[in-house]
Structure formats: structure tokens, C-alpha cells
Design a protein around this motif. Structure first.
Motif, PDB file in Angstrom:
ATOM      1  N   ALA A  45       0.831  -1.206   0.000  1.00 19.05           N
ATOM      2  CA  ALA A  45       0.000   0.000   0.000  1.00 19.05           C
ATOM      3  C   ALA A  45       0.862   1.251   0.000  1.00 19.05           C
ATOM      4  N   VAL A  46       1.897   1.272   0.802  1.00 16.12           N
ATOM      5  CA  VAL A  46       2.804   2.428   0.852  1.00 16.12           C
ATOM      6  C   VAL A  46       3.477   2.617  -0.510  1.00 16.12           C
ATOM      7  N   ARG A  47       3.983   1.538  -1.067  1.00 17.81           N
ATOM      8  CA  ARG A  47       4.652   1.613  -2.372  1.00 17.81           C
ATOM      9  C   ARG A  47       3.686   2.116  -3.446  1.00 17.81           C
ATOM     10  N   LEU A  48       2.483   1.563  -3.460  1.00 10.73           N
ATOM     11  CA  LEU A  48       1.497   1.962  -4.479  1.00 10.73           C
ATOM     12  C   LEU A  48       1.049   3.409  -4.292  1.00 10.73           C
ATOM     13  N   LEU A  49       0.878   3.845  -3.058  1.00  8.28           N
ATOM     14  CA  LEU A  49       0.539   5.247  -2.818  1.00  8.28           C
ATOM     15  C   LEU A  49       1.644   6.159  -3.345  1.00  8.28           C
ATOM     16  N   ARG A  50       2.893   5.814  -3.110  1.00 10.01           N
ATOM     17  CA  ARG A  50       4.013   6.616  -3.619  1.00 10.01           C
ATOM     18  C   ARG A  50       4.017   6.642  -5.147  1.00 10.01           C
ATOM     19  N   GLU A  51       3.847   5.460  -5.739  1.00  6.79           N
ATOM     20  CA  GLU A  51       3.842   5.378  -7.206  1.00  6.79           C
ATOM     21  C   GLU A  51       2.698   6.183  -7.811  1.00  6.79           C
ATOM     22  N   ALA A  52       1.603   6.297  -7.084  1.00  8.07           N
ATOM     23  CA  ALA A  52       0.450   7.059  -7.567  1.00  8.07           C
ATOM     24  C   ALA A  52       0.588   8.552  -7.260  1.00  8.07           C
ATOM     25  N   GLY A  53       1.707   8.928  -6.683  1.00  8.90           N
ATOM     26  CA  GLY A  53       1.943  10.345  -6.415  1.00  8.90           C
ATOM     27  C   GLY A  53       1.395  10.830  -5.084  1.00  8.90           C
ATOM     28  N   HIS A  54       1.148   9.937  -4.169  1.00 12.25           N
ATOM     29  CA  HIS A  54       0.573  10.311  -2.872  1.00 12.25           C
ATOM     30  C   HIS A  54       1.581  10.062  -1.750  1.00 12.25           C
ATOM     31  N   GLY A  55       2.725  10.695  -1.841  1.00 13.51           N
ATOM     32  CA  GLY A  55       3.808  10.505  -0.885  1.00 13.51           C
ATOM     33  C   GLY A  55       3.436  10.878   0.529  1.00 13.51           C
ATOM     34  N   ARG A  56       2.663  11.947   0.684  1.00 13.15           N
ATOM     35  CA  ARG A  56       2.263  12.377   2.030  1.00 13.15           C
ATOM     36  C   ARG A  56       1.399  11.308   2.705  1.00 13.15           C
ATOM     37  N   GLU A  57       0.463  10.742   1.955  1.00 19.37           N
ATOM     38  CA  GLU A  57      -0.390   9.688   2.498  1.00 19.37           C
ATOM     39  C   GLU A  57       0.412   8.422   2.784  1.00 19.37           C
ATOM     40  N   ALA A  58       1.352   8.105   1.891  1.00 18.28           N
ATOM     41  CA  ALA A  58       2.225   6.944   2.118  1.00 18.28           C
ATOM     42  C   ALA A  58       3.027   7.138   3.401  1.00 18.28           C
ATOM     43  N   ASP A  59       3.527   8.352   3.604  1.00 15.99           N
ATOM     44  CA  ASP A  59       4.281   8.650   4.823  1.00 15.99           C
ATOM     45  C   ASP A  59       3.409   8.476   6.062  1.00 15.99           C
ATOM     46  N   ARG A  60       2.148   8.890   5.968  1.00 15.34           N
ATOM     47  CA  ARG A  60       1.238   8.756   7.112  1.00 15.34           C
ATOM     48  C   ARG A  60       0.989   7.294   7.452  1.00 15.34           C
ATOM     49  N   VAL A  61       0.751   6.485   6.432  1.00 13.91           N
ATOM     50  CA  VAL A  61       0.526   5.051   6.670  1.00 13.91           C
ATOM     51  C   VAL A  61       1.773   4.438   7.296  1.00 13.91           C
ATOM     52  N   GLU A  62       2.917   4.770   6.742  1.00 19.47           N
ATOM     53  CA  GLU A  62       4.183   4.242   7.240  1.00 19.47           C
ATOM     54  C   GLU A  62       4.434   4.662   8.694  1.00 19.47           C
ATOM     55  N   ARG A  63       4.156   5.906   8.983  1.00 18.39           N
ATOM     56  CA  ARG A  63       4.422   6.455  10.318  1.00 18.39           C
ATOM     57  C   ARG A  63       3.373   6.007  11.344  1.00 18.39           C
TER      58      ARG A  63
END
Length: 144
Positions: free
Chosen positions: A60-78
Motif C-alpha cells: 500500500a505504501v509503495r502503491l501510494l508513492r507510485e500514484a503520487g501520494h507521498g504524504r499519504e504513504a508517509d502517514r501510513v508508514e508512520r
């Protein structure tokens, strides 16, 4: 197992001096332990499902980043990835505590009491139930 299919094996016969009430009490104790075994299995399911979900979060984090949603990926990761499921504990720690605090002492106590009261024989209650319910001399209703 007995070669005589019409008589229960000695491992499944009530030892001399053991009463029906004792067999019933041991049966209840055994049933409680079996239920605990199921609860323990549910904990392992919880552990594996939670662990699998945590690993899928990597996707999910990887796919969010690939889709251009780095901030959301960071939130999930954190906020979720690798998070404790209860304060200070991952699921494996819950299982370890359950095993040490409840499961193993219960298992040991049941075995000790069965040893003291029934020469260590297991499933006497069920074996007697089988003997009461089976059809004598039927090939699919053999003794224990």
C-alpha cells in the motif's frame, strides 16, 4: 489399540476405583482445556492475520508513492506500519504472555490432575460415551 474391537482398549477404560463423577469432572476439565486450545488457535490466527496485514501495508505504501501520494504513504508508514497492537506489544508478545501466564499452567495442571485421579488416562469421558452409544458387533462401531 485393542485387537478385540468389541472391548475398549485399556487406555480408554476407567481405572479401578475411579467413579463416574470423577470421570465427568475430568471430562469437564478436559473440555475447558480443549476450549483453551481453540482460543489459543484464535490468537495465532489473530497473530498471522495482523502480521499479514502489516506486510501488505508495504504494498500500500509503495502503491501510494507510485500514484503520487507521498504524504499519504508517509502517514501510513508512520502511523500504522509496525505499530503495537496493544500498548507495548506486538501480537507475538501477546501469544508469549498467554502461553506463559495461562495456557501452559492450565495444560500442566490438567495433566497432573488426570495423572492423580485417573492414572493419566485421557478422554475417559468420551470413551465411555462412545461405548454407551455404539452398536455392538457392528463393523463401523468398534470399541476404543
Amino acid at each position: 489399540m485393542s485387537s478385540d474391537h468389541e472391548r475398549p482398549d485399556s487406555r480408554h477404560r476407567r481405572p479401578s476405583g475411579v467413579t463416574r463423577a470423577t470421570v465427568e469432572a475430568l471430562g469437564a476439565l478436559s473440555k475447558a482445556l480443549e476450549t483453551t486450545e481453540r482460543a489459543r488457535g484464535a490468537l495465532y490466527s489473530f497473530h498471522q492475520l495482523t502480521g499479514t496485514a502489516d506486510l501488505v501495508l508495504d504494498d500500500a505504501v509503495r502503491l501510494l508513492r507510485e500514484a503520487g501520494h507521498g504524504r499519504e504513504a508517509d502517514r501510513v508508514e508512520r502511523e500504522v506500519l509496525g505499530r503495537n497492537v496493544i500498548p507495548d506489544h506486538w501480537t507475538f508478545q501477546i501469544i508469549e504472555a498467554y502461553n506463559a501466564t495461562y495456557y501452559r499452567p492450565f495444560q500442566q495442571l490438567e495433566e497432573e490432575i488426570r495423572g492423580e485421579l485417573a492414572d493419566g488416562r485421557d478422554h475417559l469421558y468420551e470413551a465411555e460415551m462412545k461405548e454407551e452409544r455404539r452398536t455392538k458387533h457392528h463393523p463401523d462401531h468398534t470399541a476404543c
